[in-house]
Enzyme design. Structure first.
Site, PDB file in Angstrom:
ATOM      1  N   LYS A  83      46.681  55.522  41.613  1.00 11.12           N
ATOM      2  CA  LYS A  83      47.040  56.550  40.643  1.00 11.12           C
ATOM      3  C   LYS A  83      47.187  57.885  41.367  1.00 11.12           C
ATOM      4  O   LYS A  83      46.279  58.326  42.077  1.00 11.12           O
ATOM      5  CB  LYS A  83      45.909  56.632  39.605  1.00 11.12           C
ATOM      6  CG  LYS A  83      46.381  56.738  38.182  1.00 11.12           C
ATOM      7  CD  LYS A  83      45.205  56.545  37.243  1.00 11.12           C
ATOM      8  CE  LYS A  83      45.490  57.172  35.903  1.00 11.12           C
ATOM      9  NZ  LYS A  83      44.321  57.089  35.009  1.00 11.12           N
TER      10      LYS A  83
HETATM   11  O1  G3P Z   1      42.980  57.914  31.913  1.00  7.65           O
HETATM   12  C1  G3P Z   1      43.875  58.879  31.514  1.00  7.65           C
HETATM   13  C2  G3P Z   1      43.830  59.233  30.047  1.00  7.65           C
HETATM   14  O2  G3P Z   1      43.929  58.077  29.278  1.00  7.65           O
HETATM   15  C3  G3P Z   1      42.685  60.129  29.638  1.00  7.65           C
HETATM   16  O3  G3P Z   1      42.534  60.219  28.261  1.00  7.65           O
HETATM   17  O4  G3P Z   1      41.163  60.862  26.313  1.00  7.65           O
HETATM   18  O5  G3P Z   1      40.714  61.944  28.534  1.00  7.65           O
HETATM   19  O6  G3P Z   1      42.755  62.500  27.230  1.00  7.65           O
HETATM   20  P1  G3P Z   1      41.747  61.458  27.551  1.00  7.65           P
END
Ligand code: G3P
Length: 215
Positions: A83
């Site tokens: 990533k």
């Molecule tokens: O892993 C990346 C993403 O899915 C993070 O989500 O909930 O931290 O905005 P969030």
């Protein structure tokens, strides 16, 4: 559409893997920090379960550092996707890693133009963060529809991985938009399985079954 868990919790991953509905896992530095375990140990354990796609994020911000980390991460297991953040340095690193045969997940994507660039440098996945856009009063799912259309227009092989998913409607709308993958917290995946009418219906069937003569 493939369903991924967005977590670094091996217990959560094992649970959904055993149910049989899990296609992959995404992690990020914040999720790994929550577990209090060494990153490589978590990655090896998850890959060892047989999960075919496990995204592991680099933390370097310069191209050379990203390349060093990405090359190290991909050696951990054949299921690892590296990533890389959507920056100029990240685009440069992604191009090199992709040419070397490493599958890259370009993350922190918030616009369709960024997604176009990720496809141009050969990313395997693009990760638009729809929940964080919604939080800002912007249309996260509209971004997914735009990216799906752009990739179809030019037959880009990059897969659209819907990230920052907050609730089951996000998953439903991602599937309707034709996204390839949705990654979600464990609690959201649990909600995909459950419905109160399923529980009620099952309880009724079992109660009625008691009245059926046996033997
Ligand atoms: O892993 C990346 C993403 O899915 C993070 O989500 O909930 O931290 O905005 P969030």
């Amino acid at each position: 559409m493939q369903l991924f868990l967005d977590t670094a919790s091996v217990a959560e991953i094992r649970t959904m893997w055993e149910v049989g509905i899990l296609d992959g896992v995404t992690t990020n530095p914040s999720l790994v920090a929550k577990e209090g375990r060494k990153f490589d140990d978590v990655l090896r354990e998850v890959c060892g379960l047989g999960v075919p796609s496990v995204s592991a994020e680099v933390v370097a911000t310069d191209t050379d550092g990203m390349l060093t980390e990405g090359r190290r991460l991909r050696e951990i297991h054949r299921s690892i996707y590296v990533k890389v953040p959507m920056t100029a340095a990240g685009l440069k690193a992604t191009k090199v890693l992709a040419q070397e045969g490493t599958r890259v997940n370009m993350t922190l994507v918030f616009s369709a133009n960024q997604a176009l660039l990720a496809a141009k440098v050969g990313a395997a996945y693009v990760s638009p963060f729809i929940g964080r856009l919604d939080d800002q009063g912007q249309d996260g799912m509209g971004l997914i529809r735009d990216i799906v259309q752009i990739y179809r227009n030019y037959s880009y092989p990059t897969k659209v991985l819907v990230a920052s998913v907050r609730h089951p409607i996000h998953v439903l709308d991602a599937a309707k938009a034709g996204a390839d993958i949705a990654t979600m917290p464990f609690a959201v995946m649990e909600k995909l399985v459950q419905h109160p009418l399923t529980d009620l219906g099952l309880a009724r069937f079992l109660k009625d079954w008691e009245k059926v003569p046996k033997g």
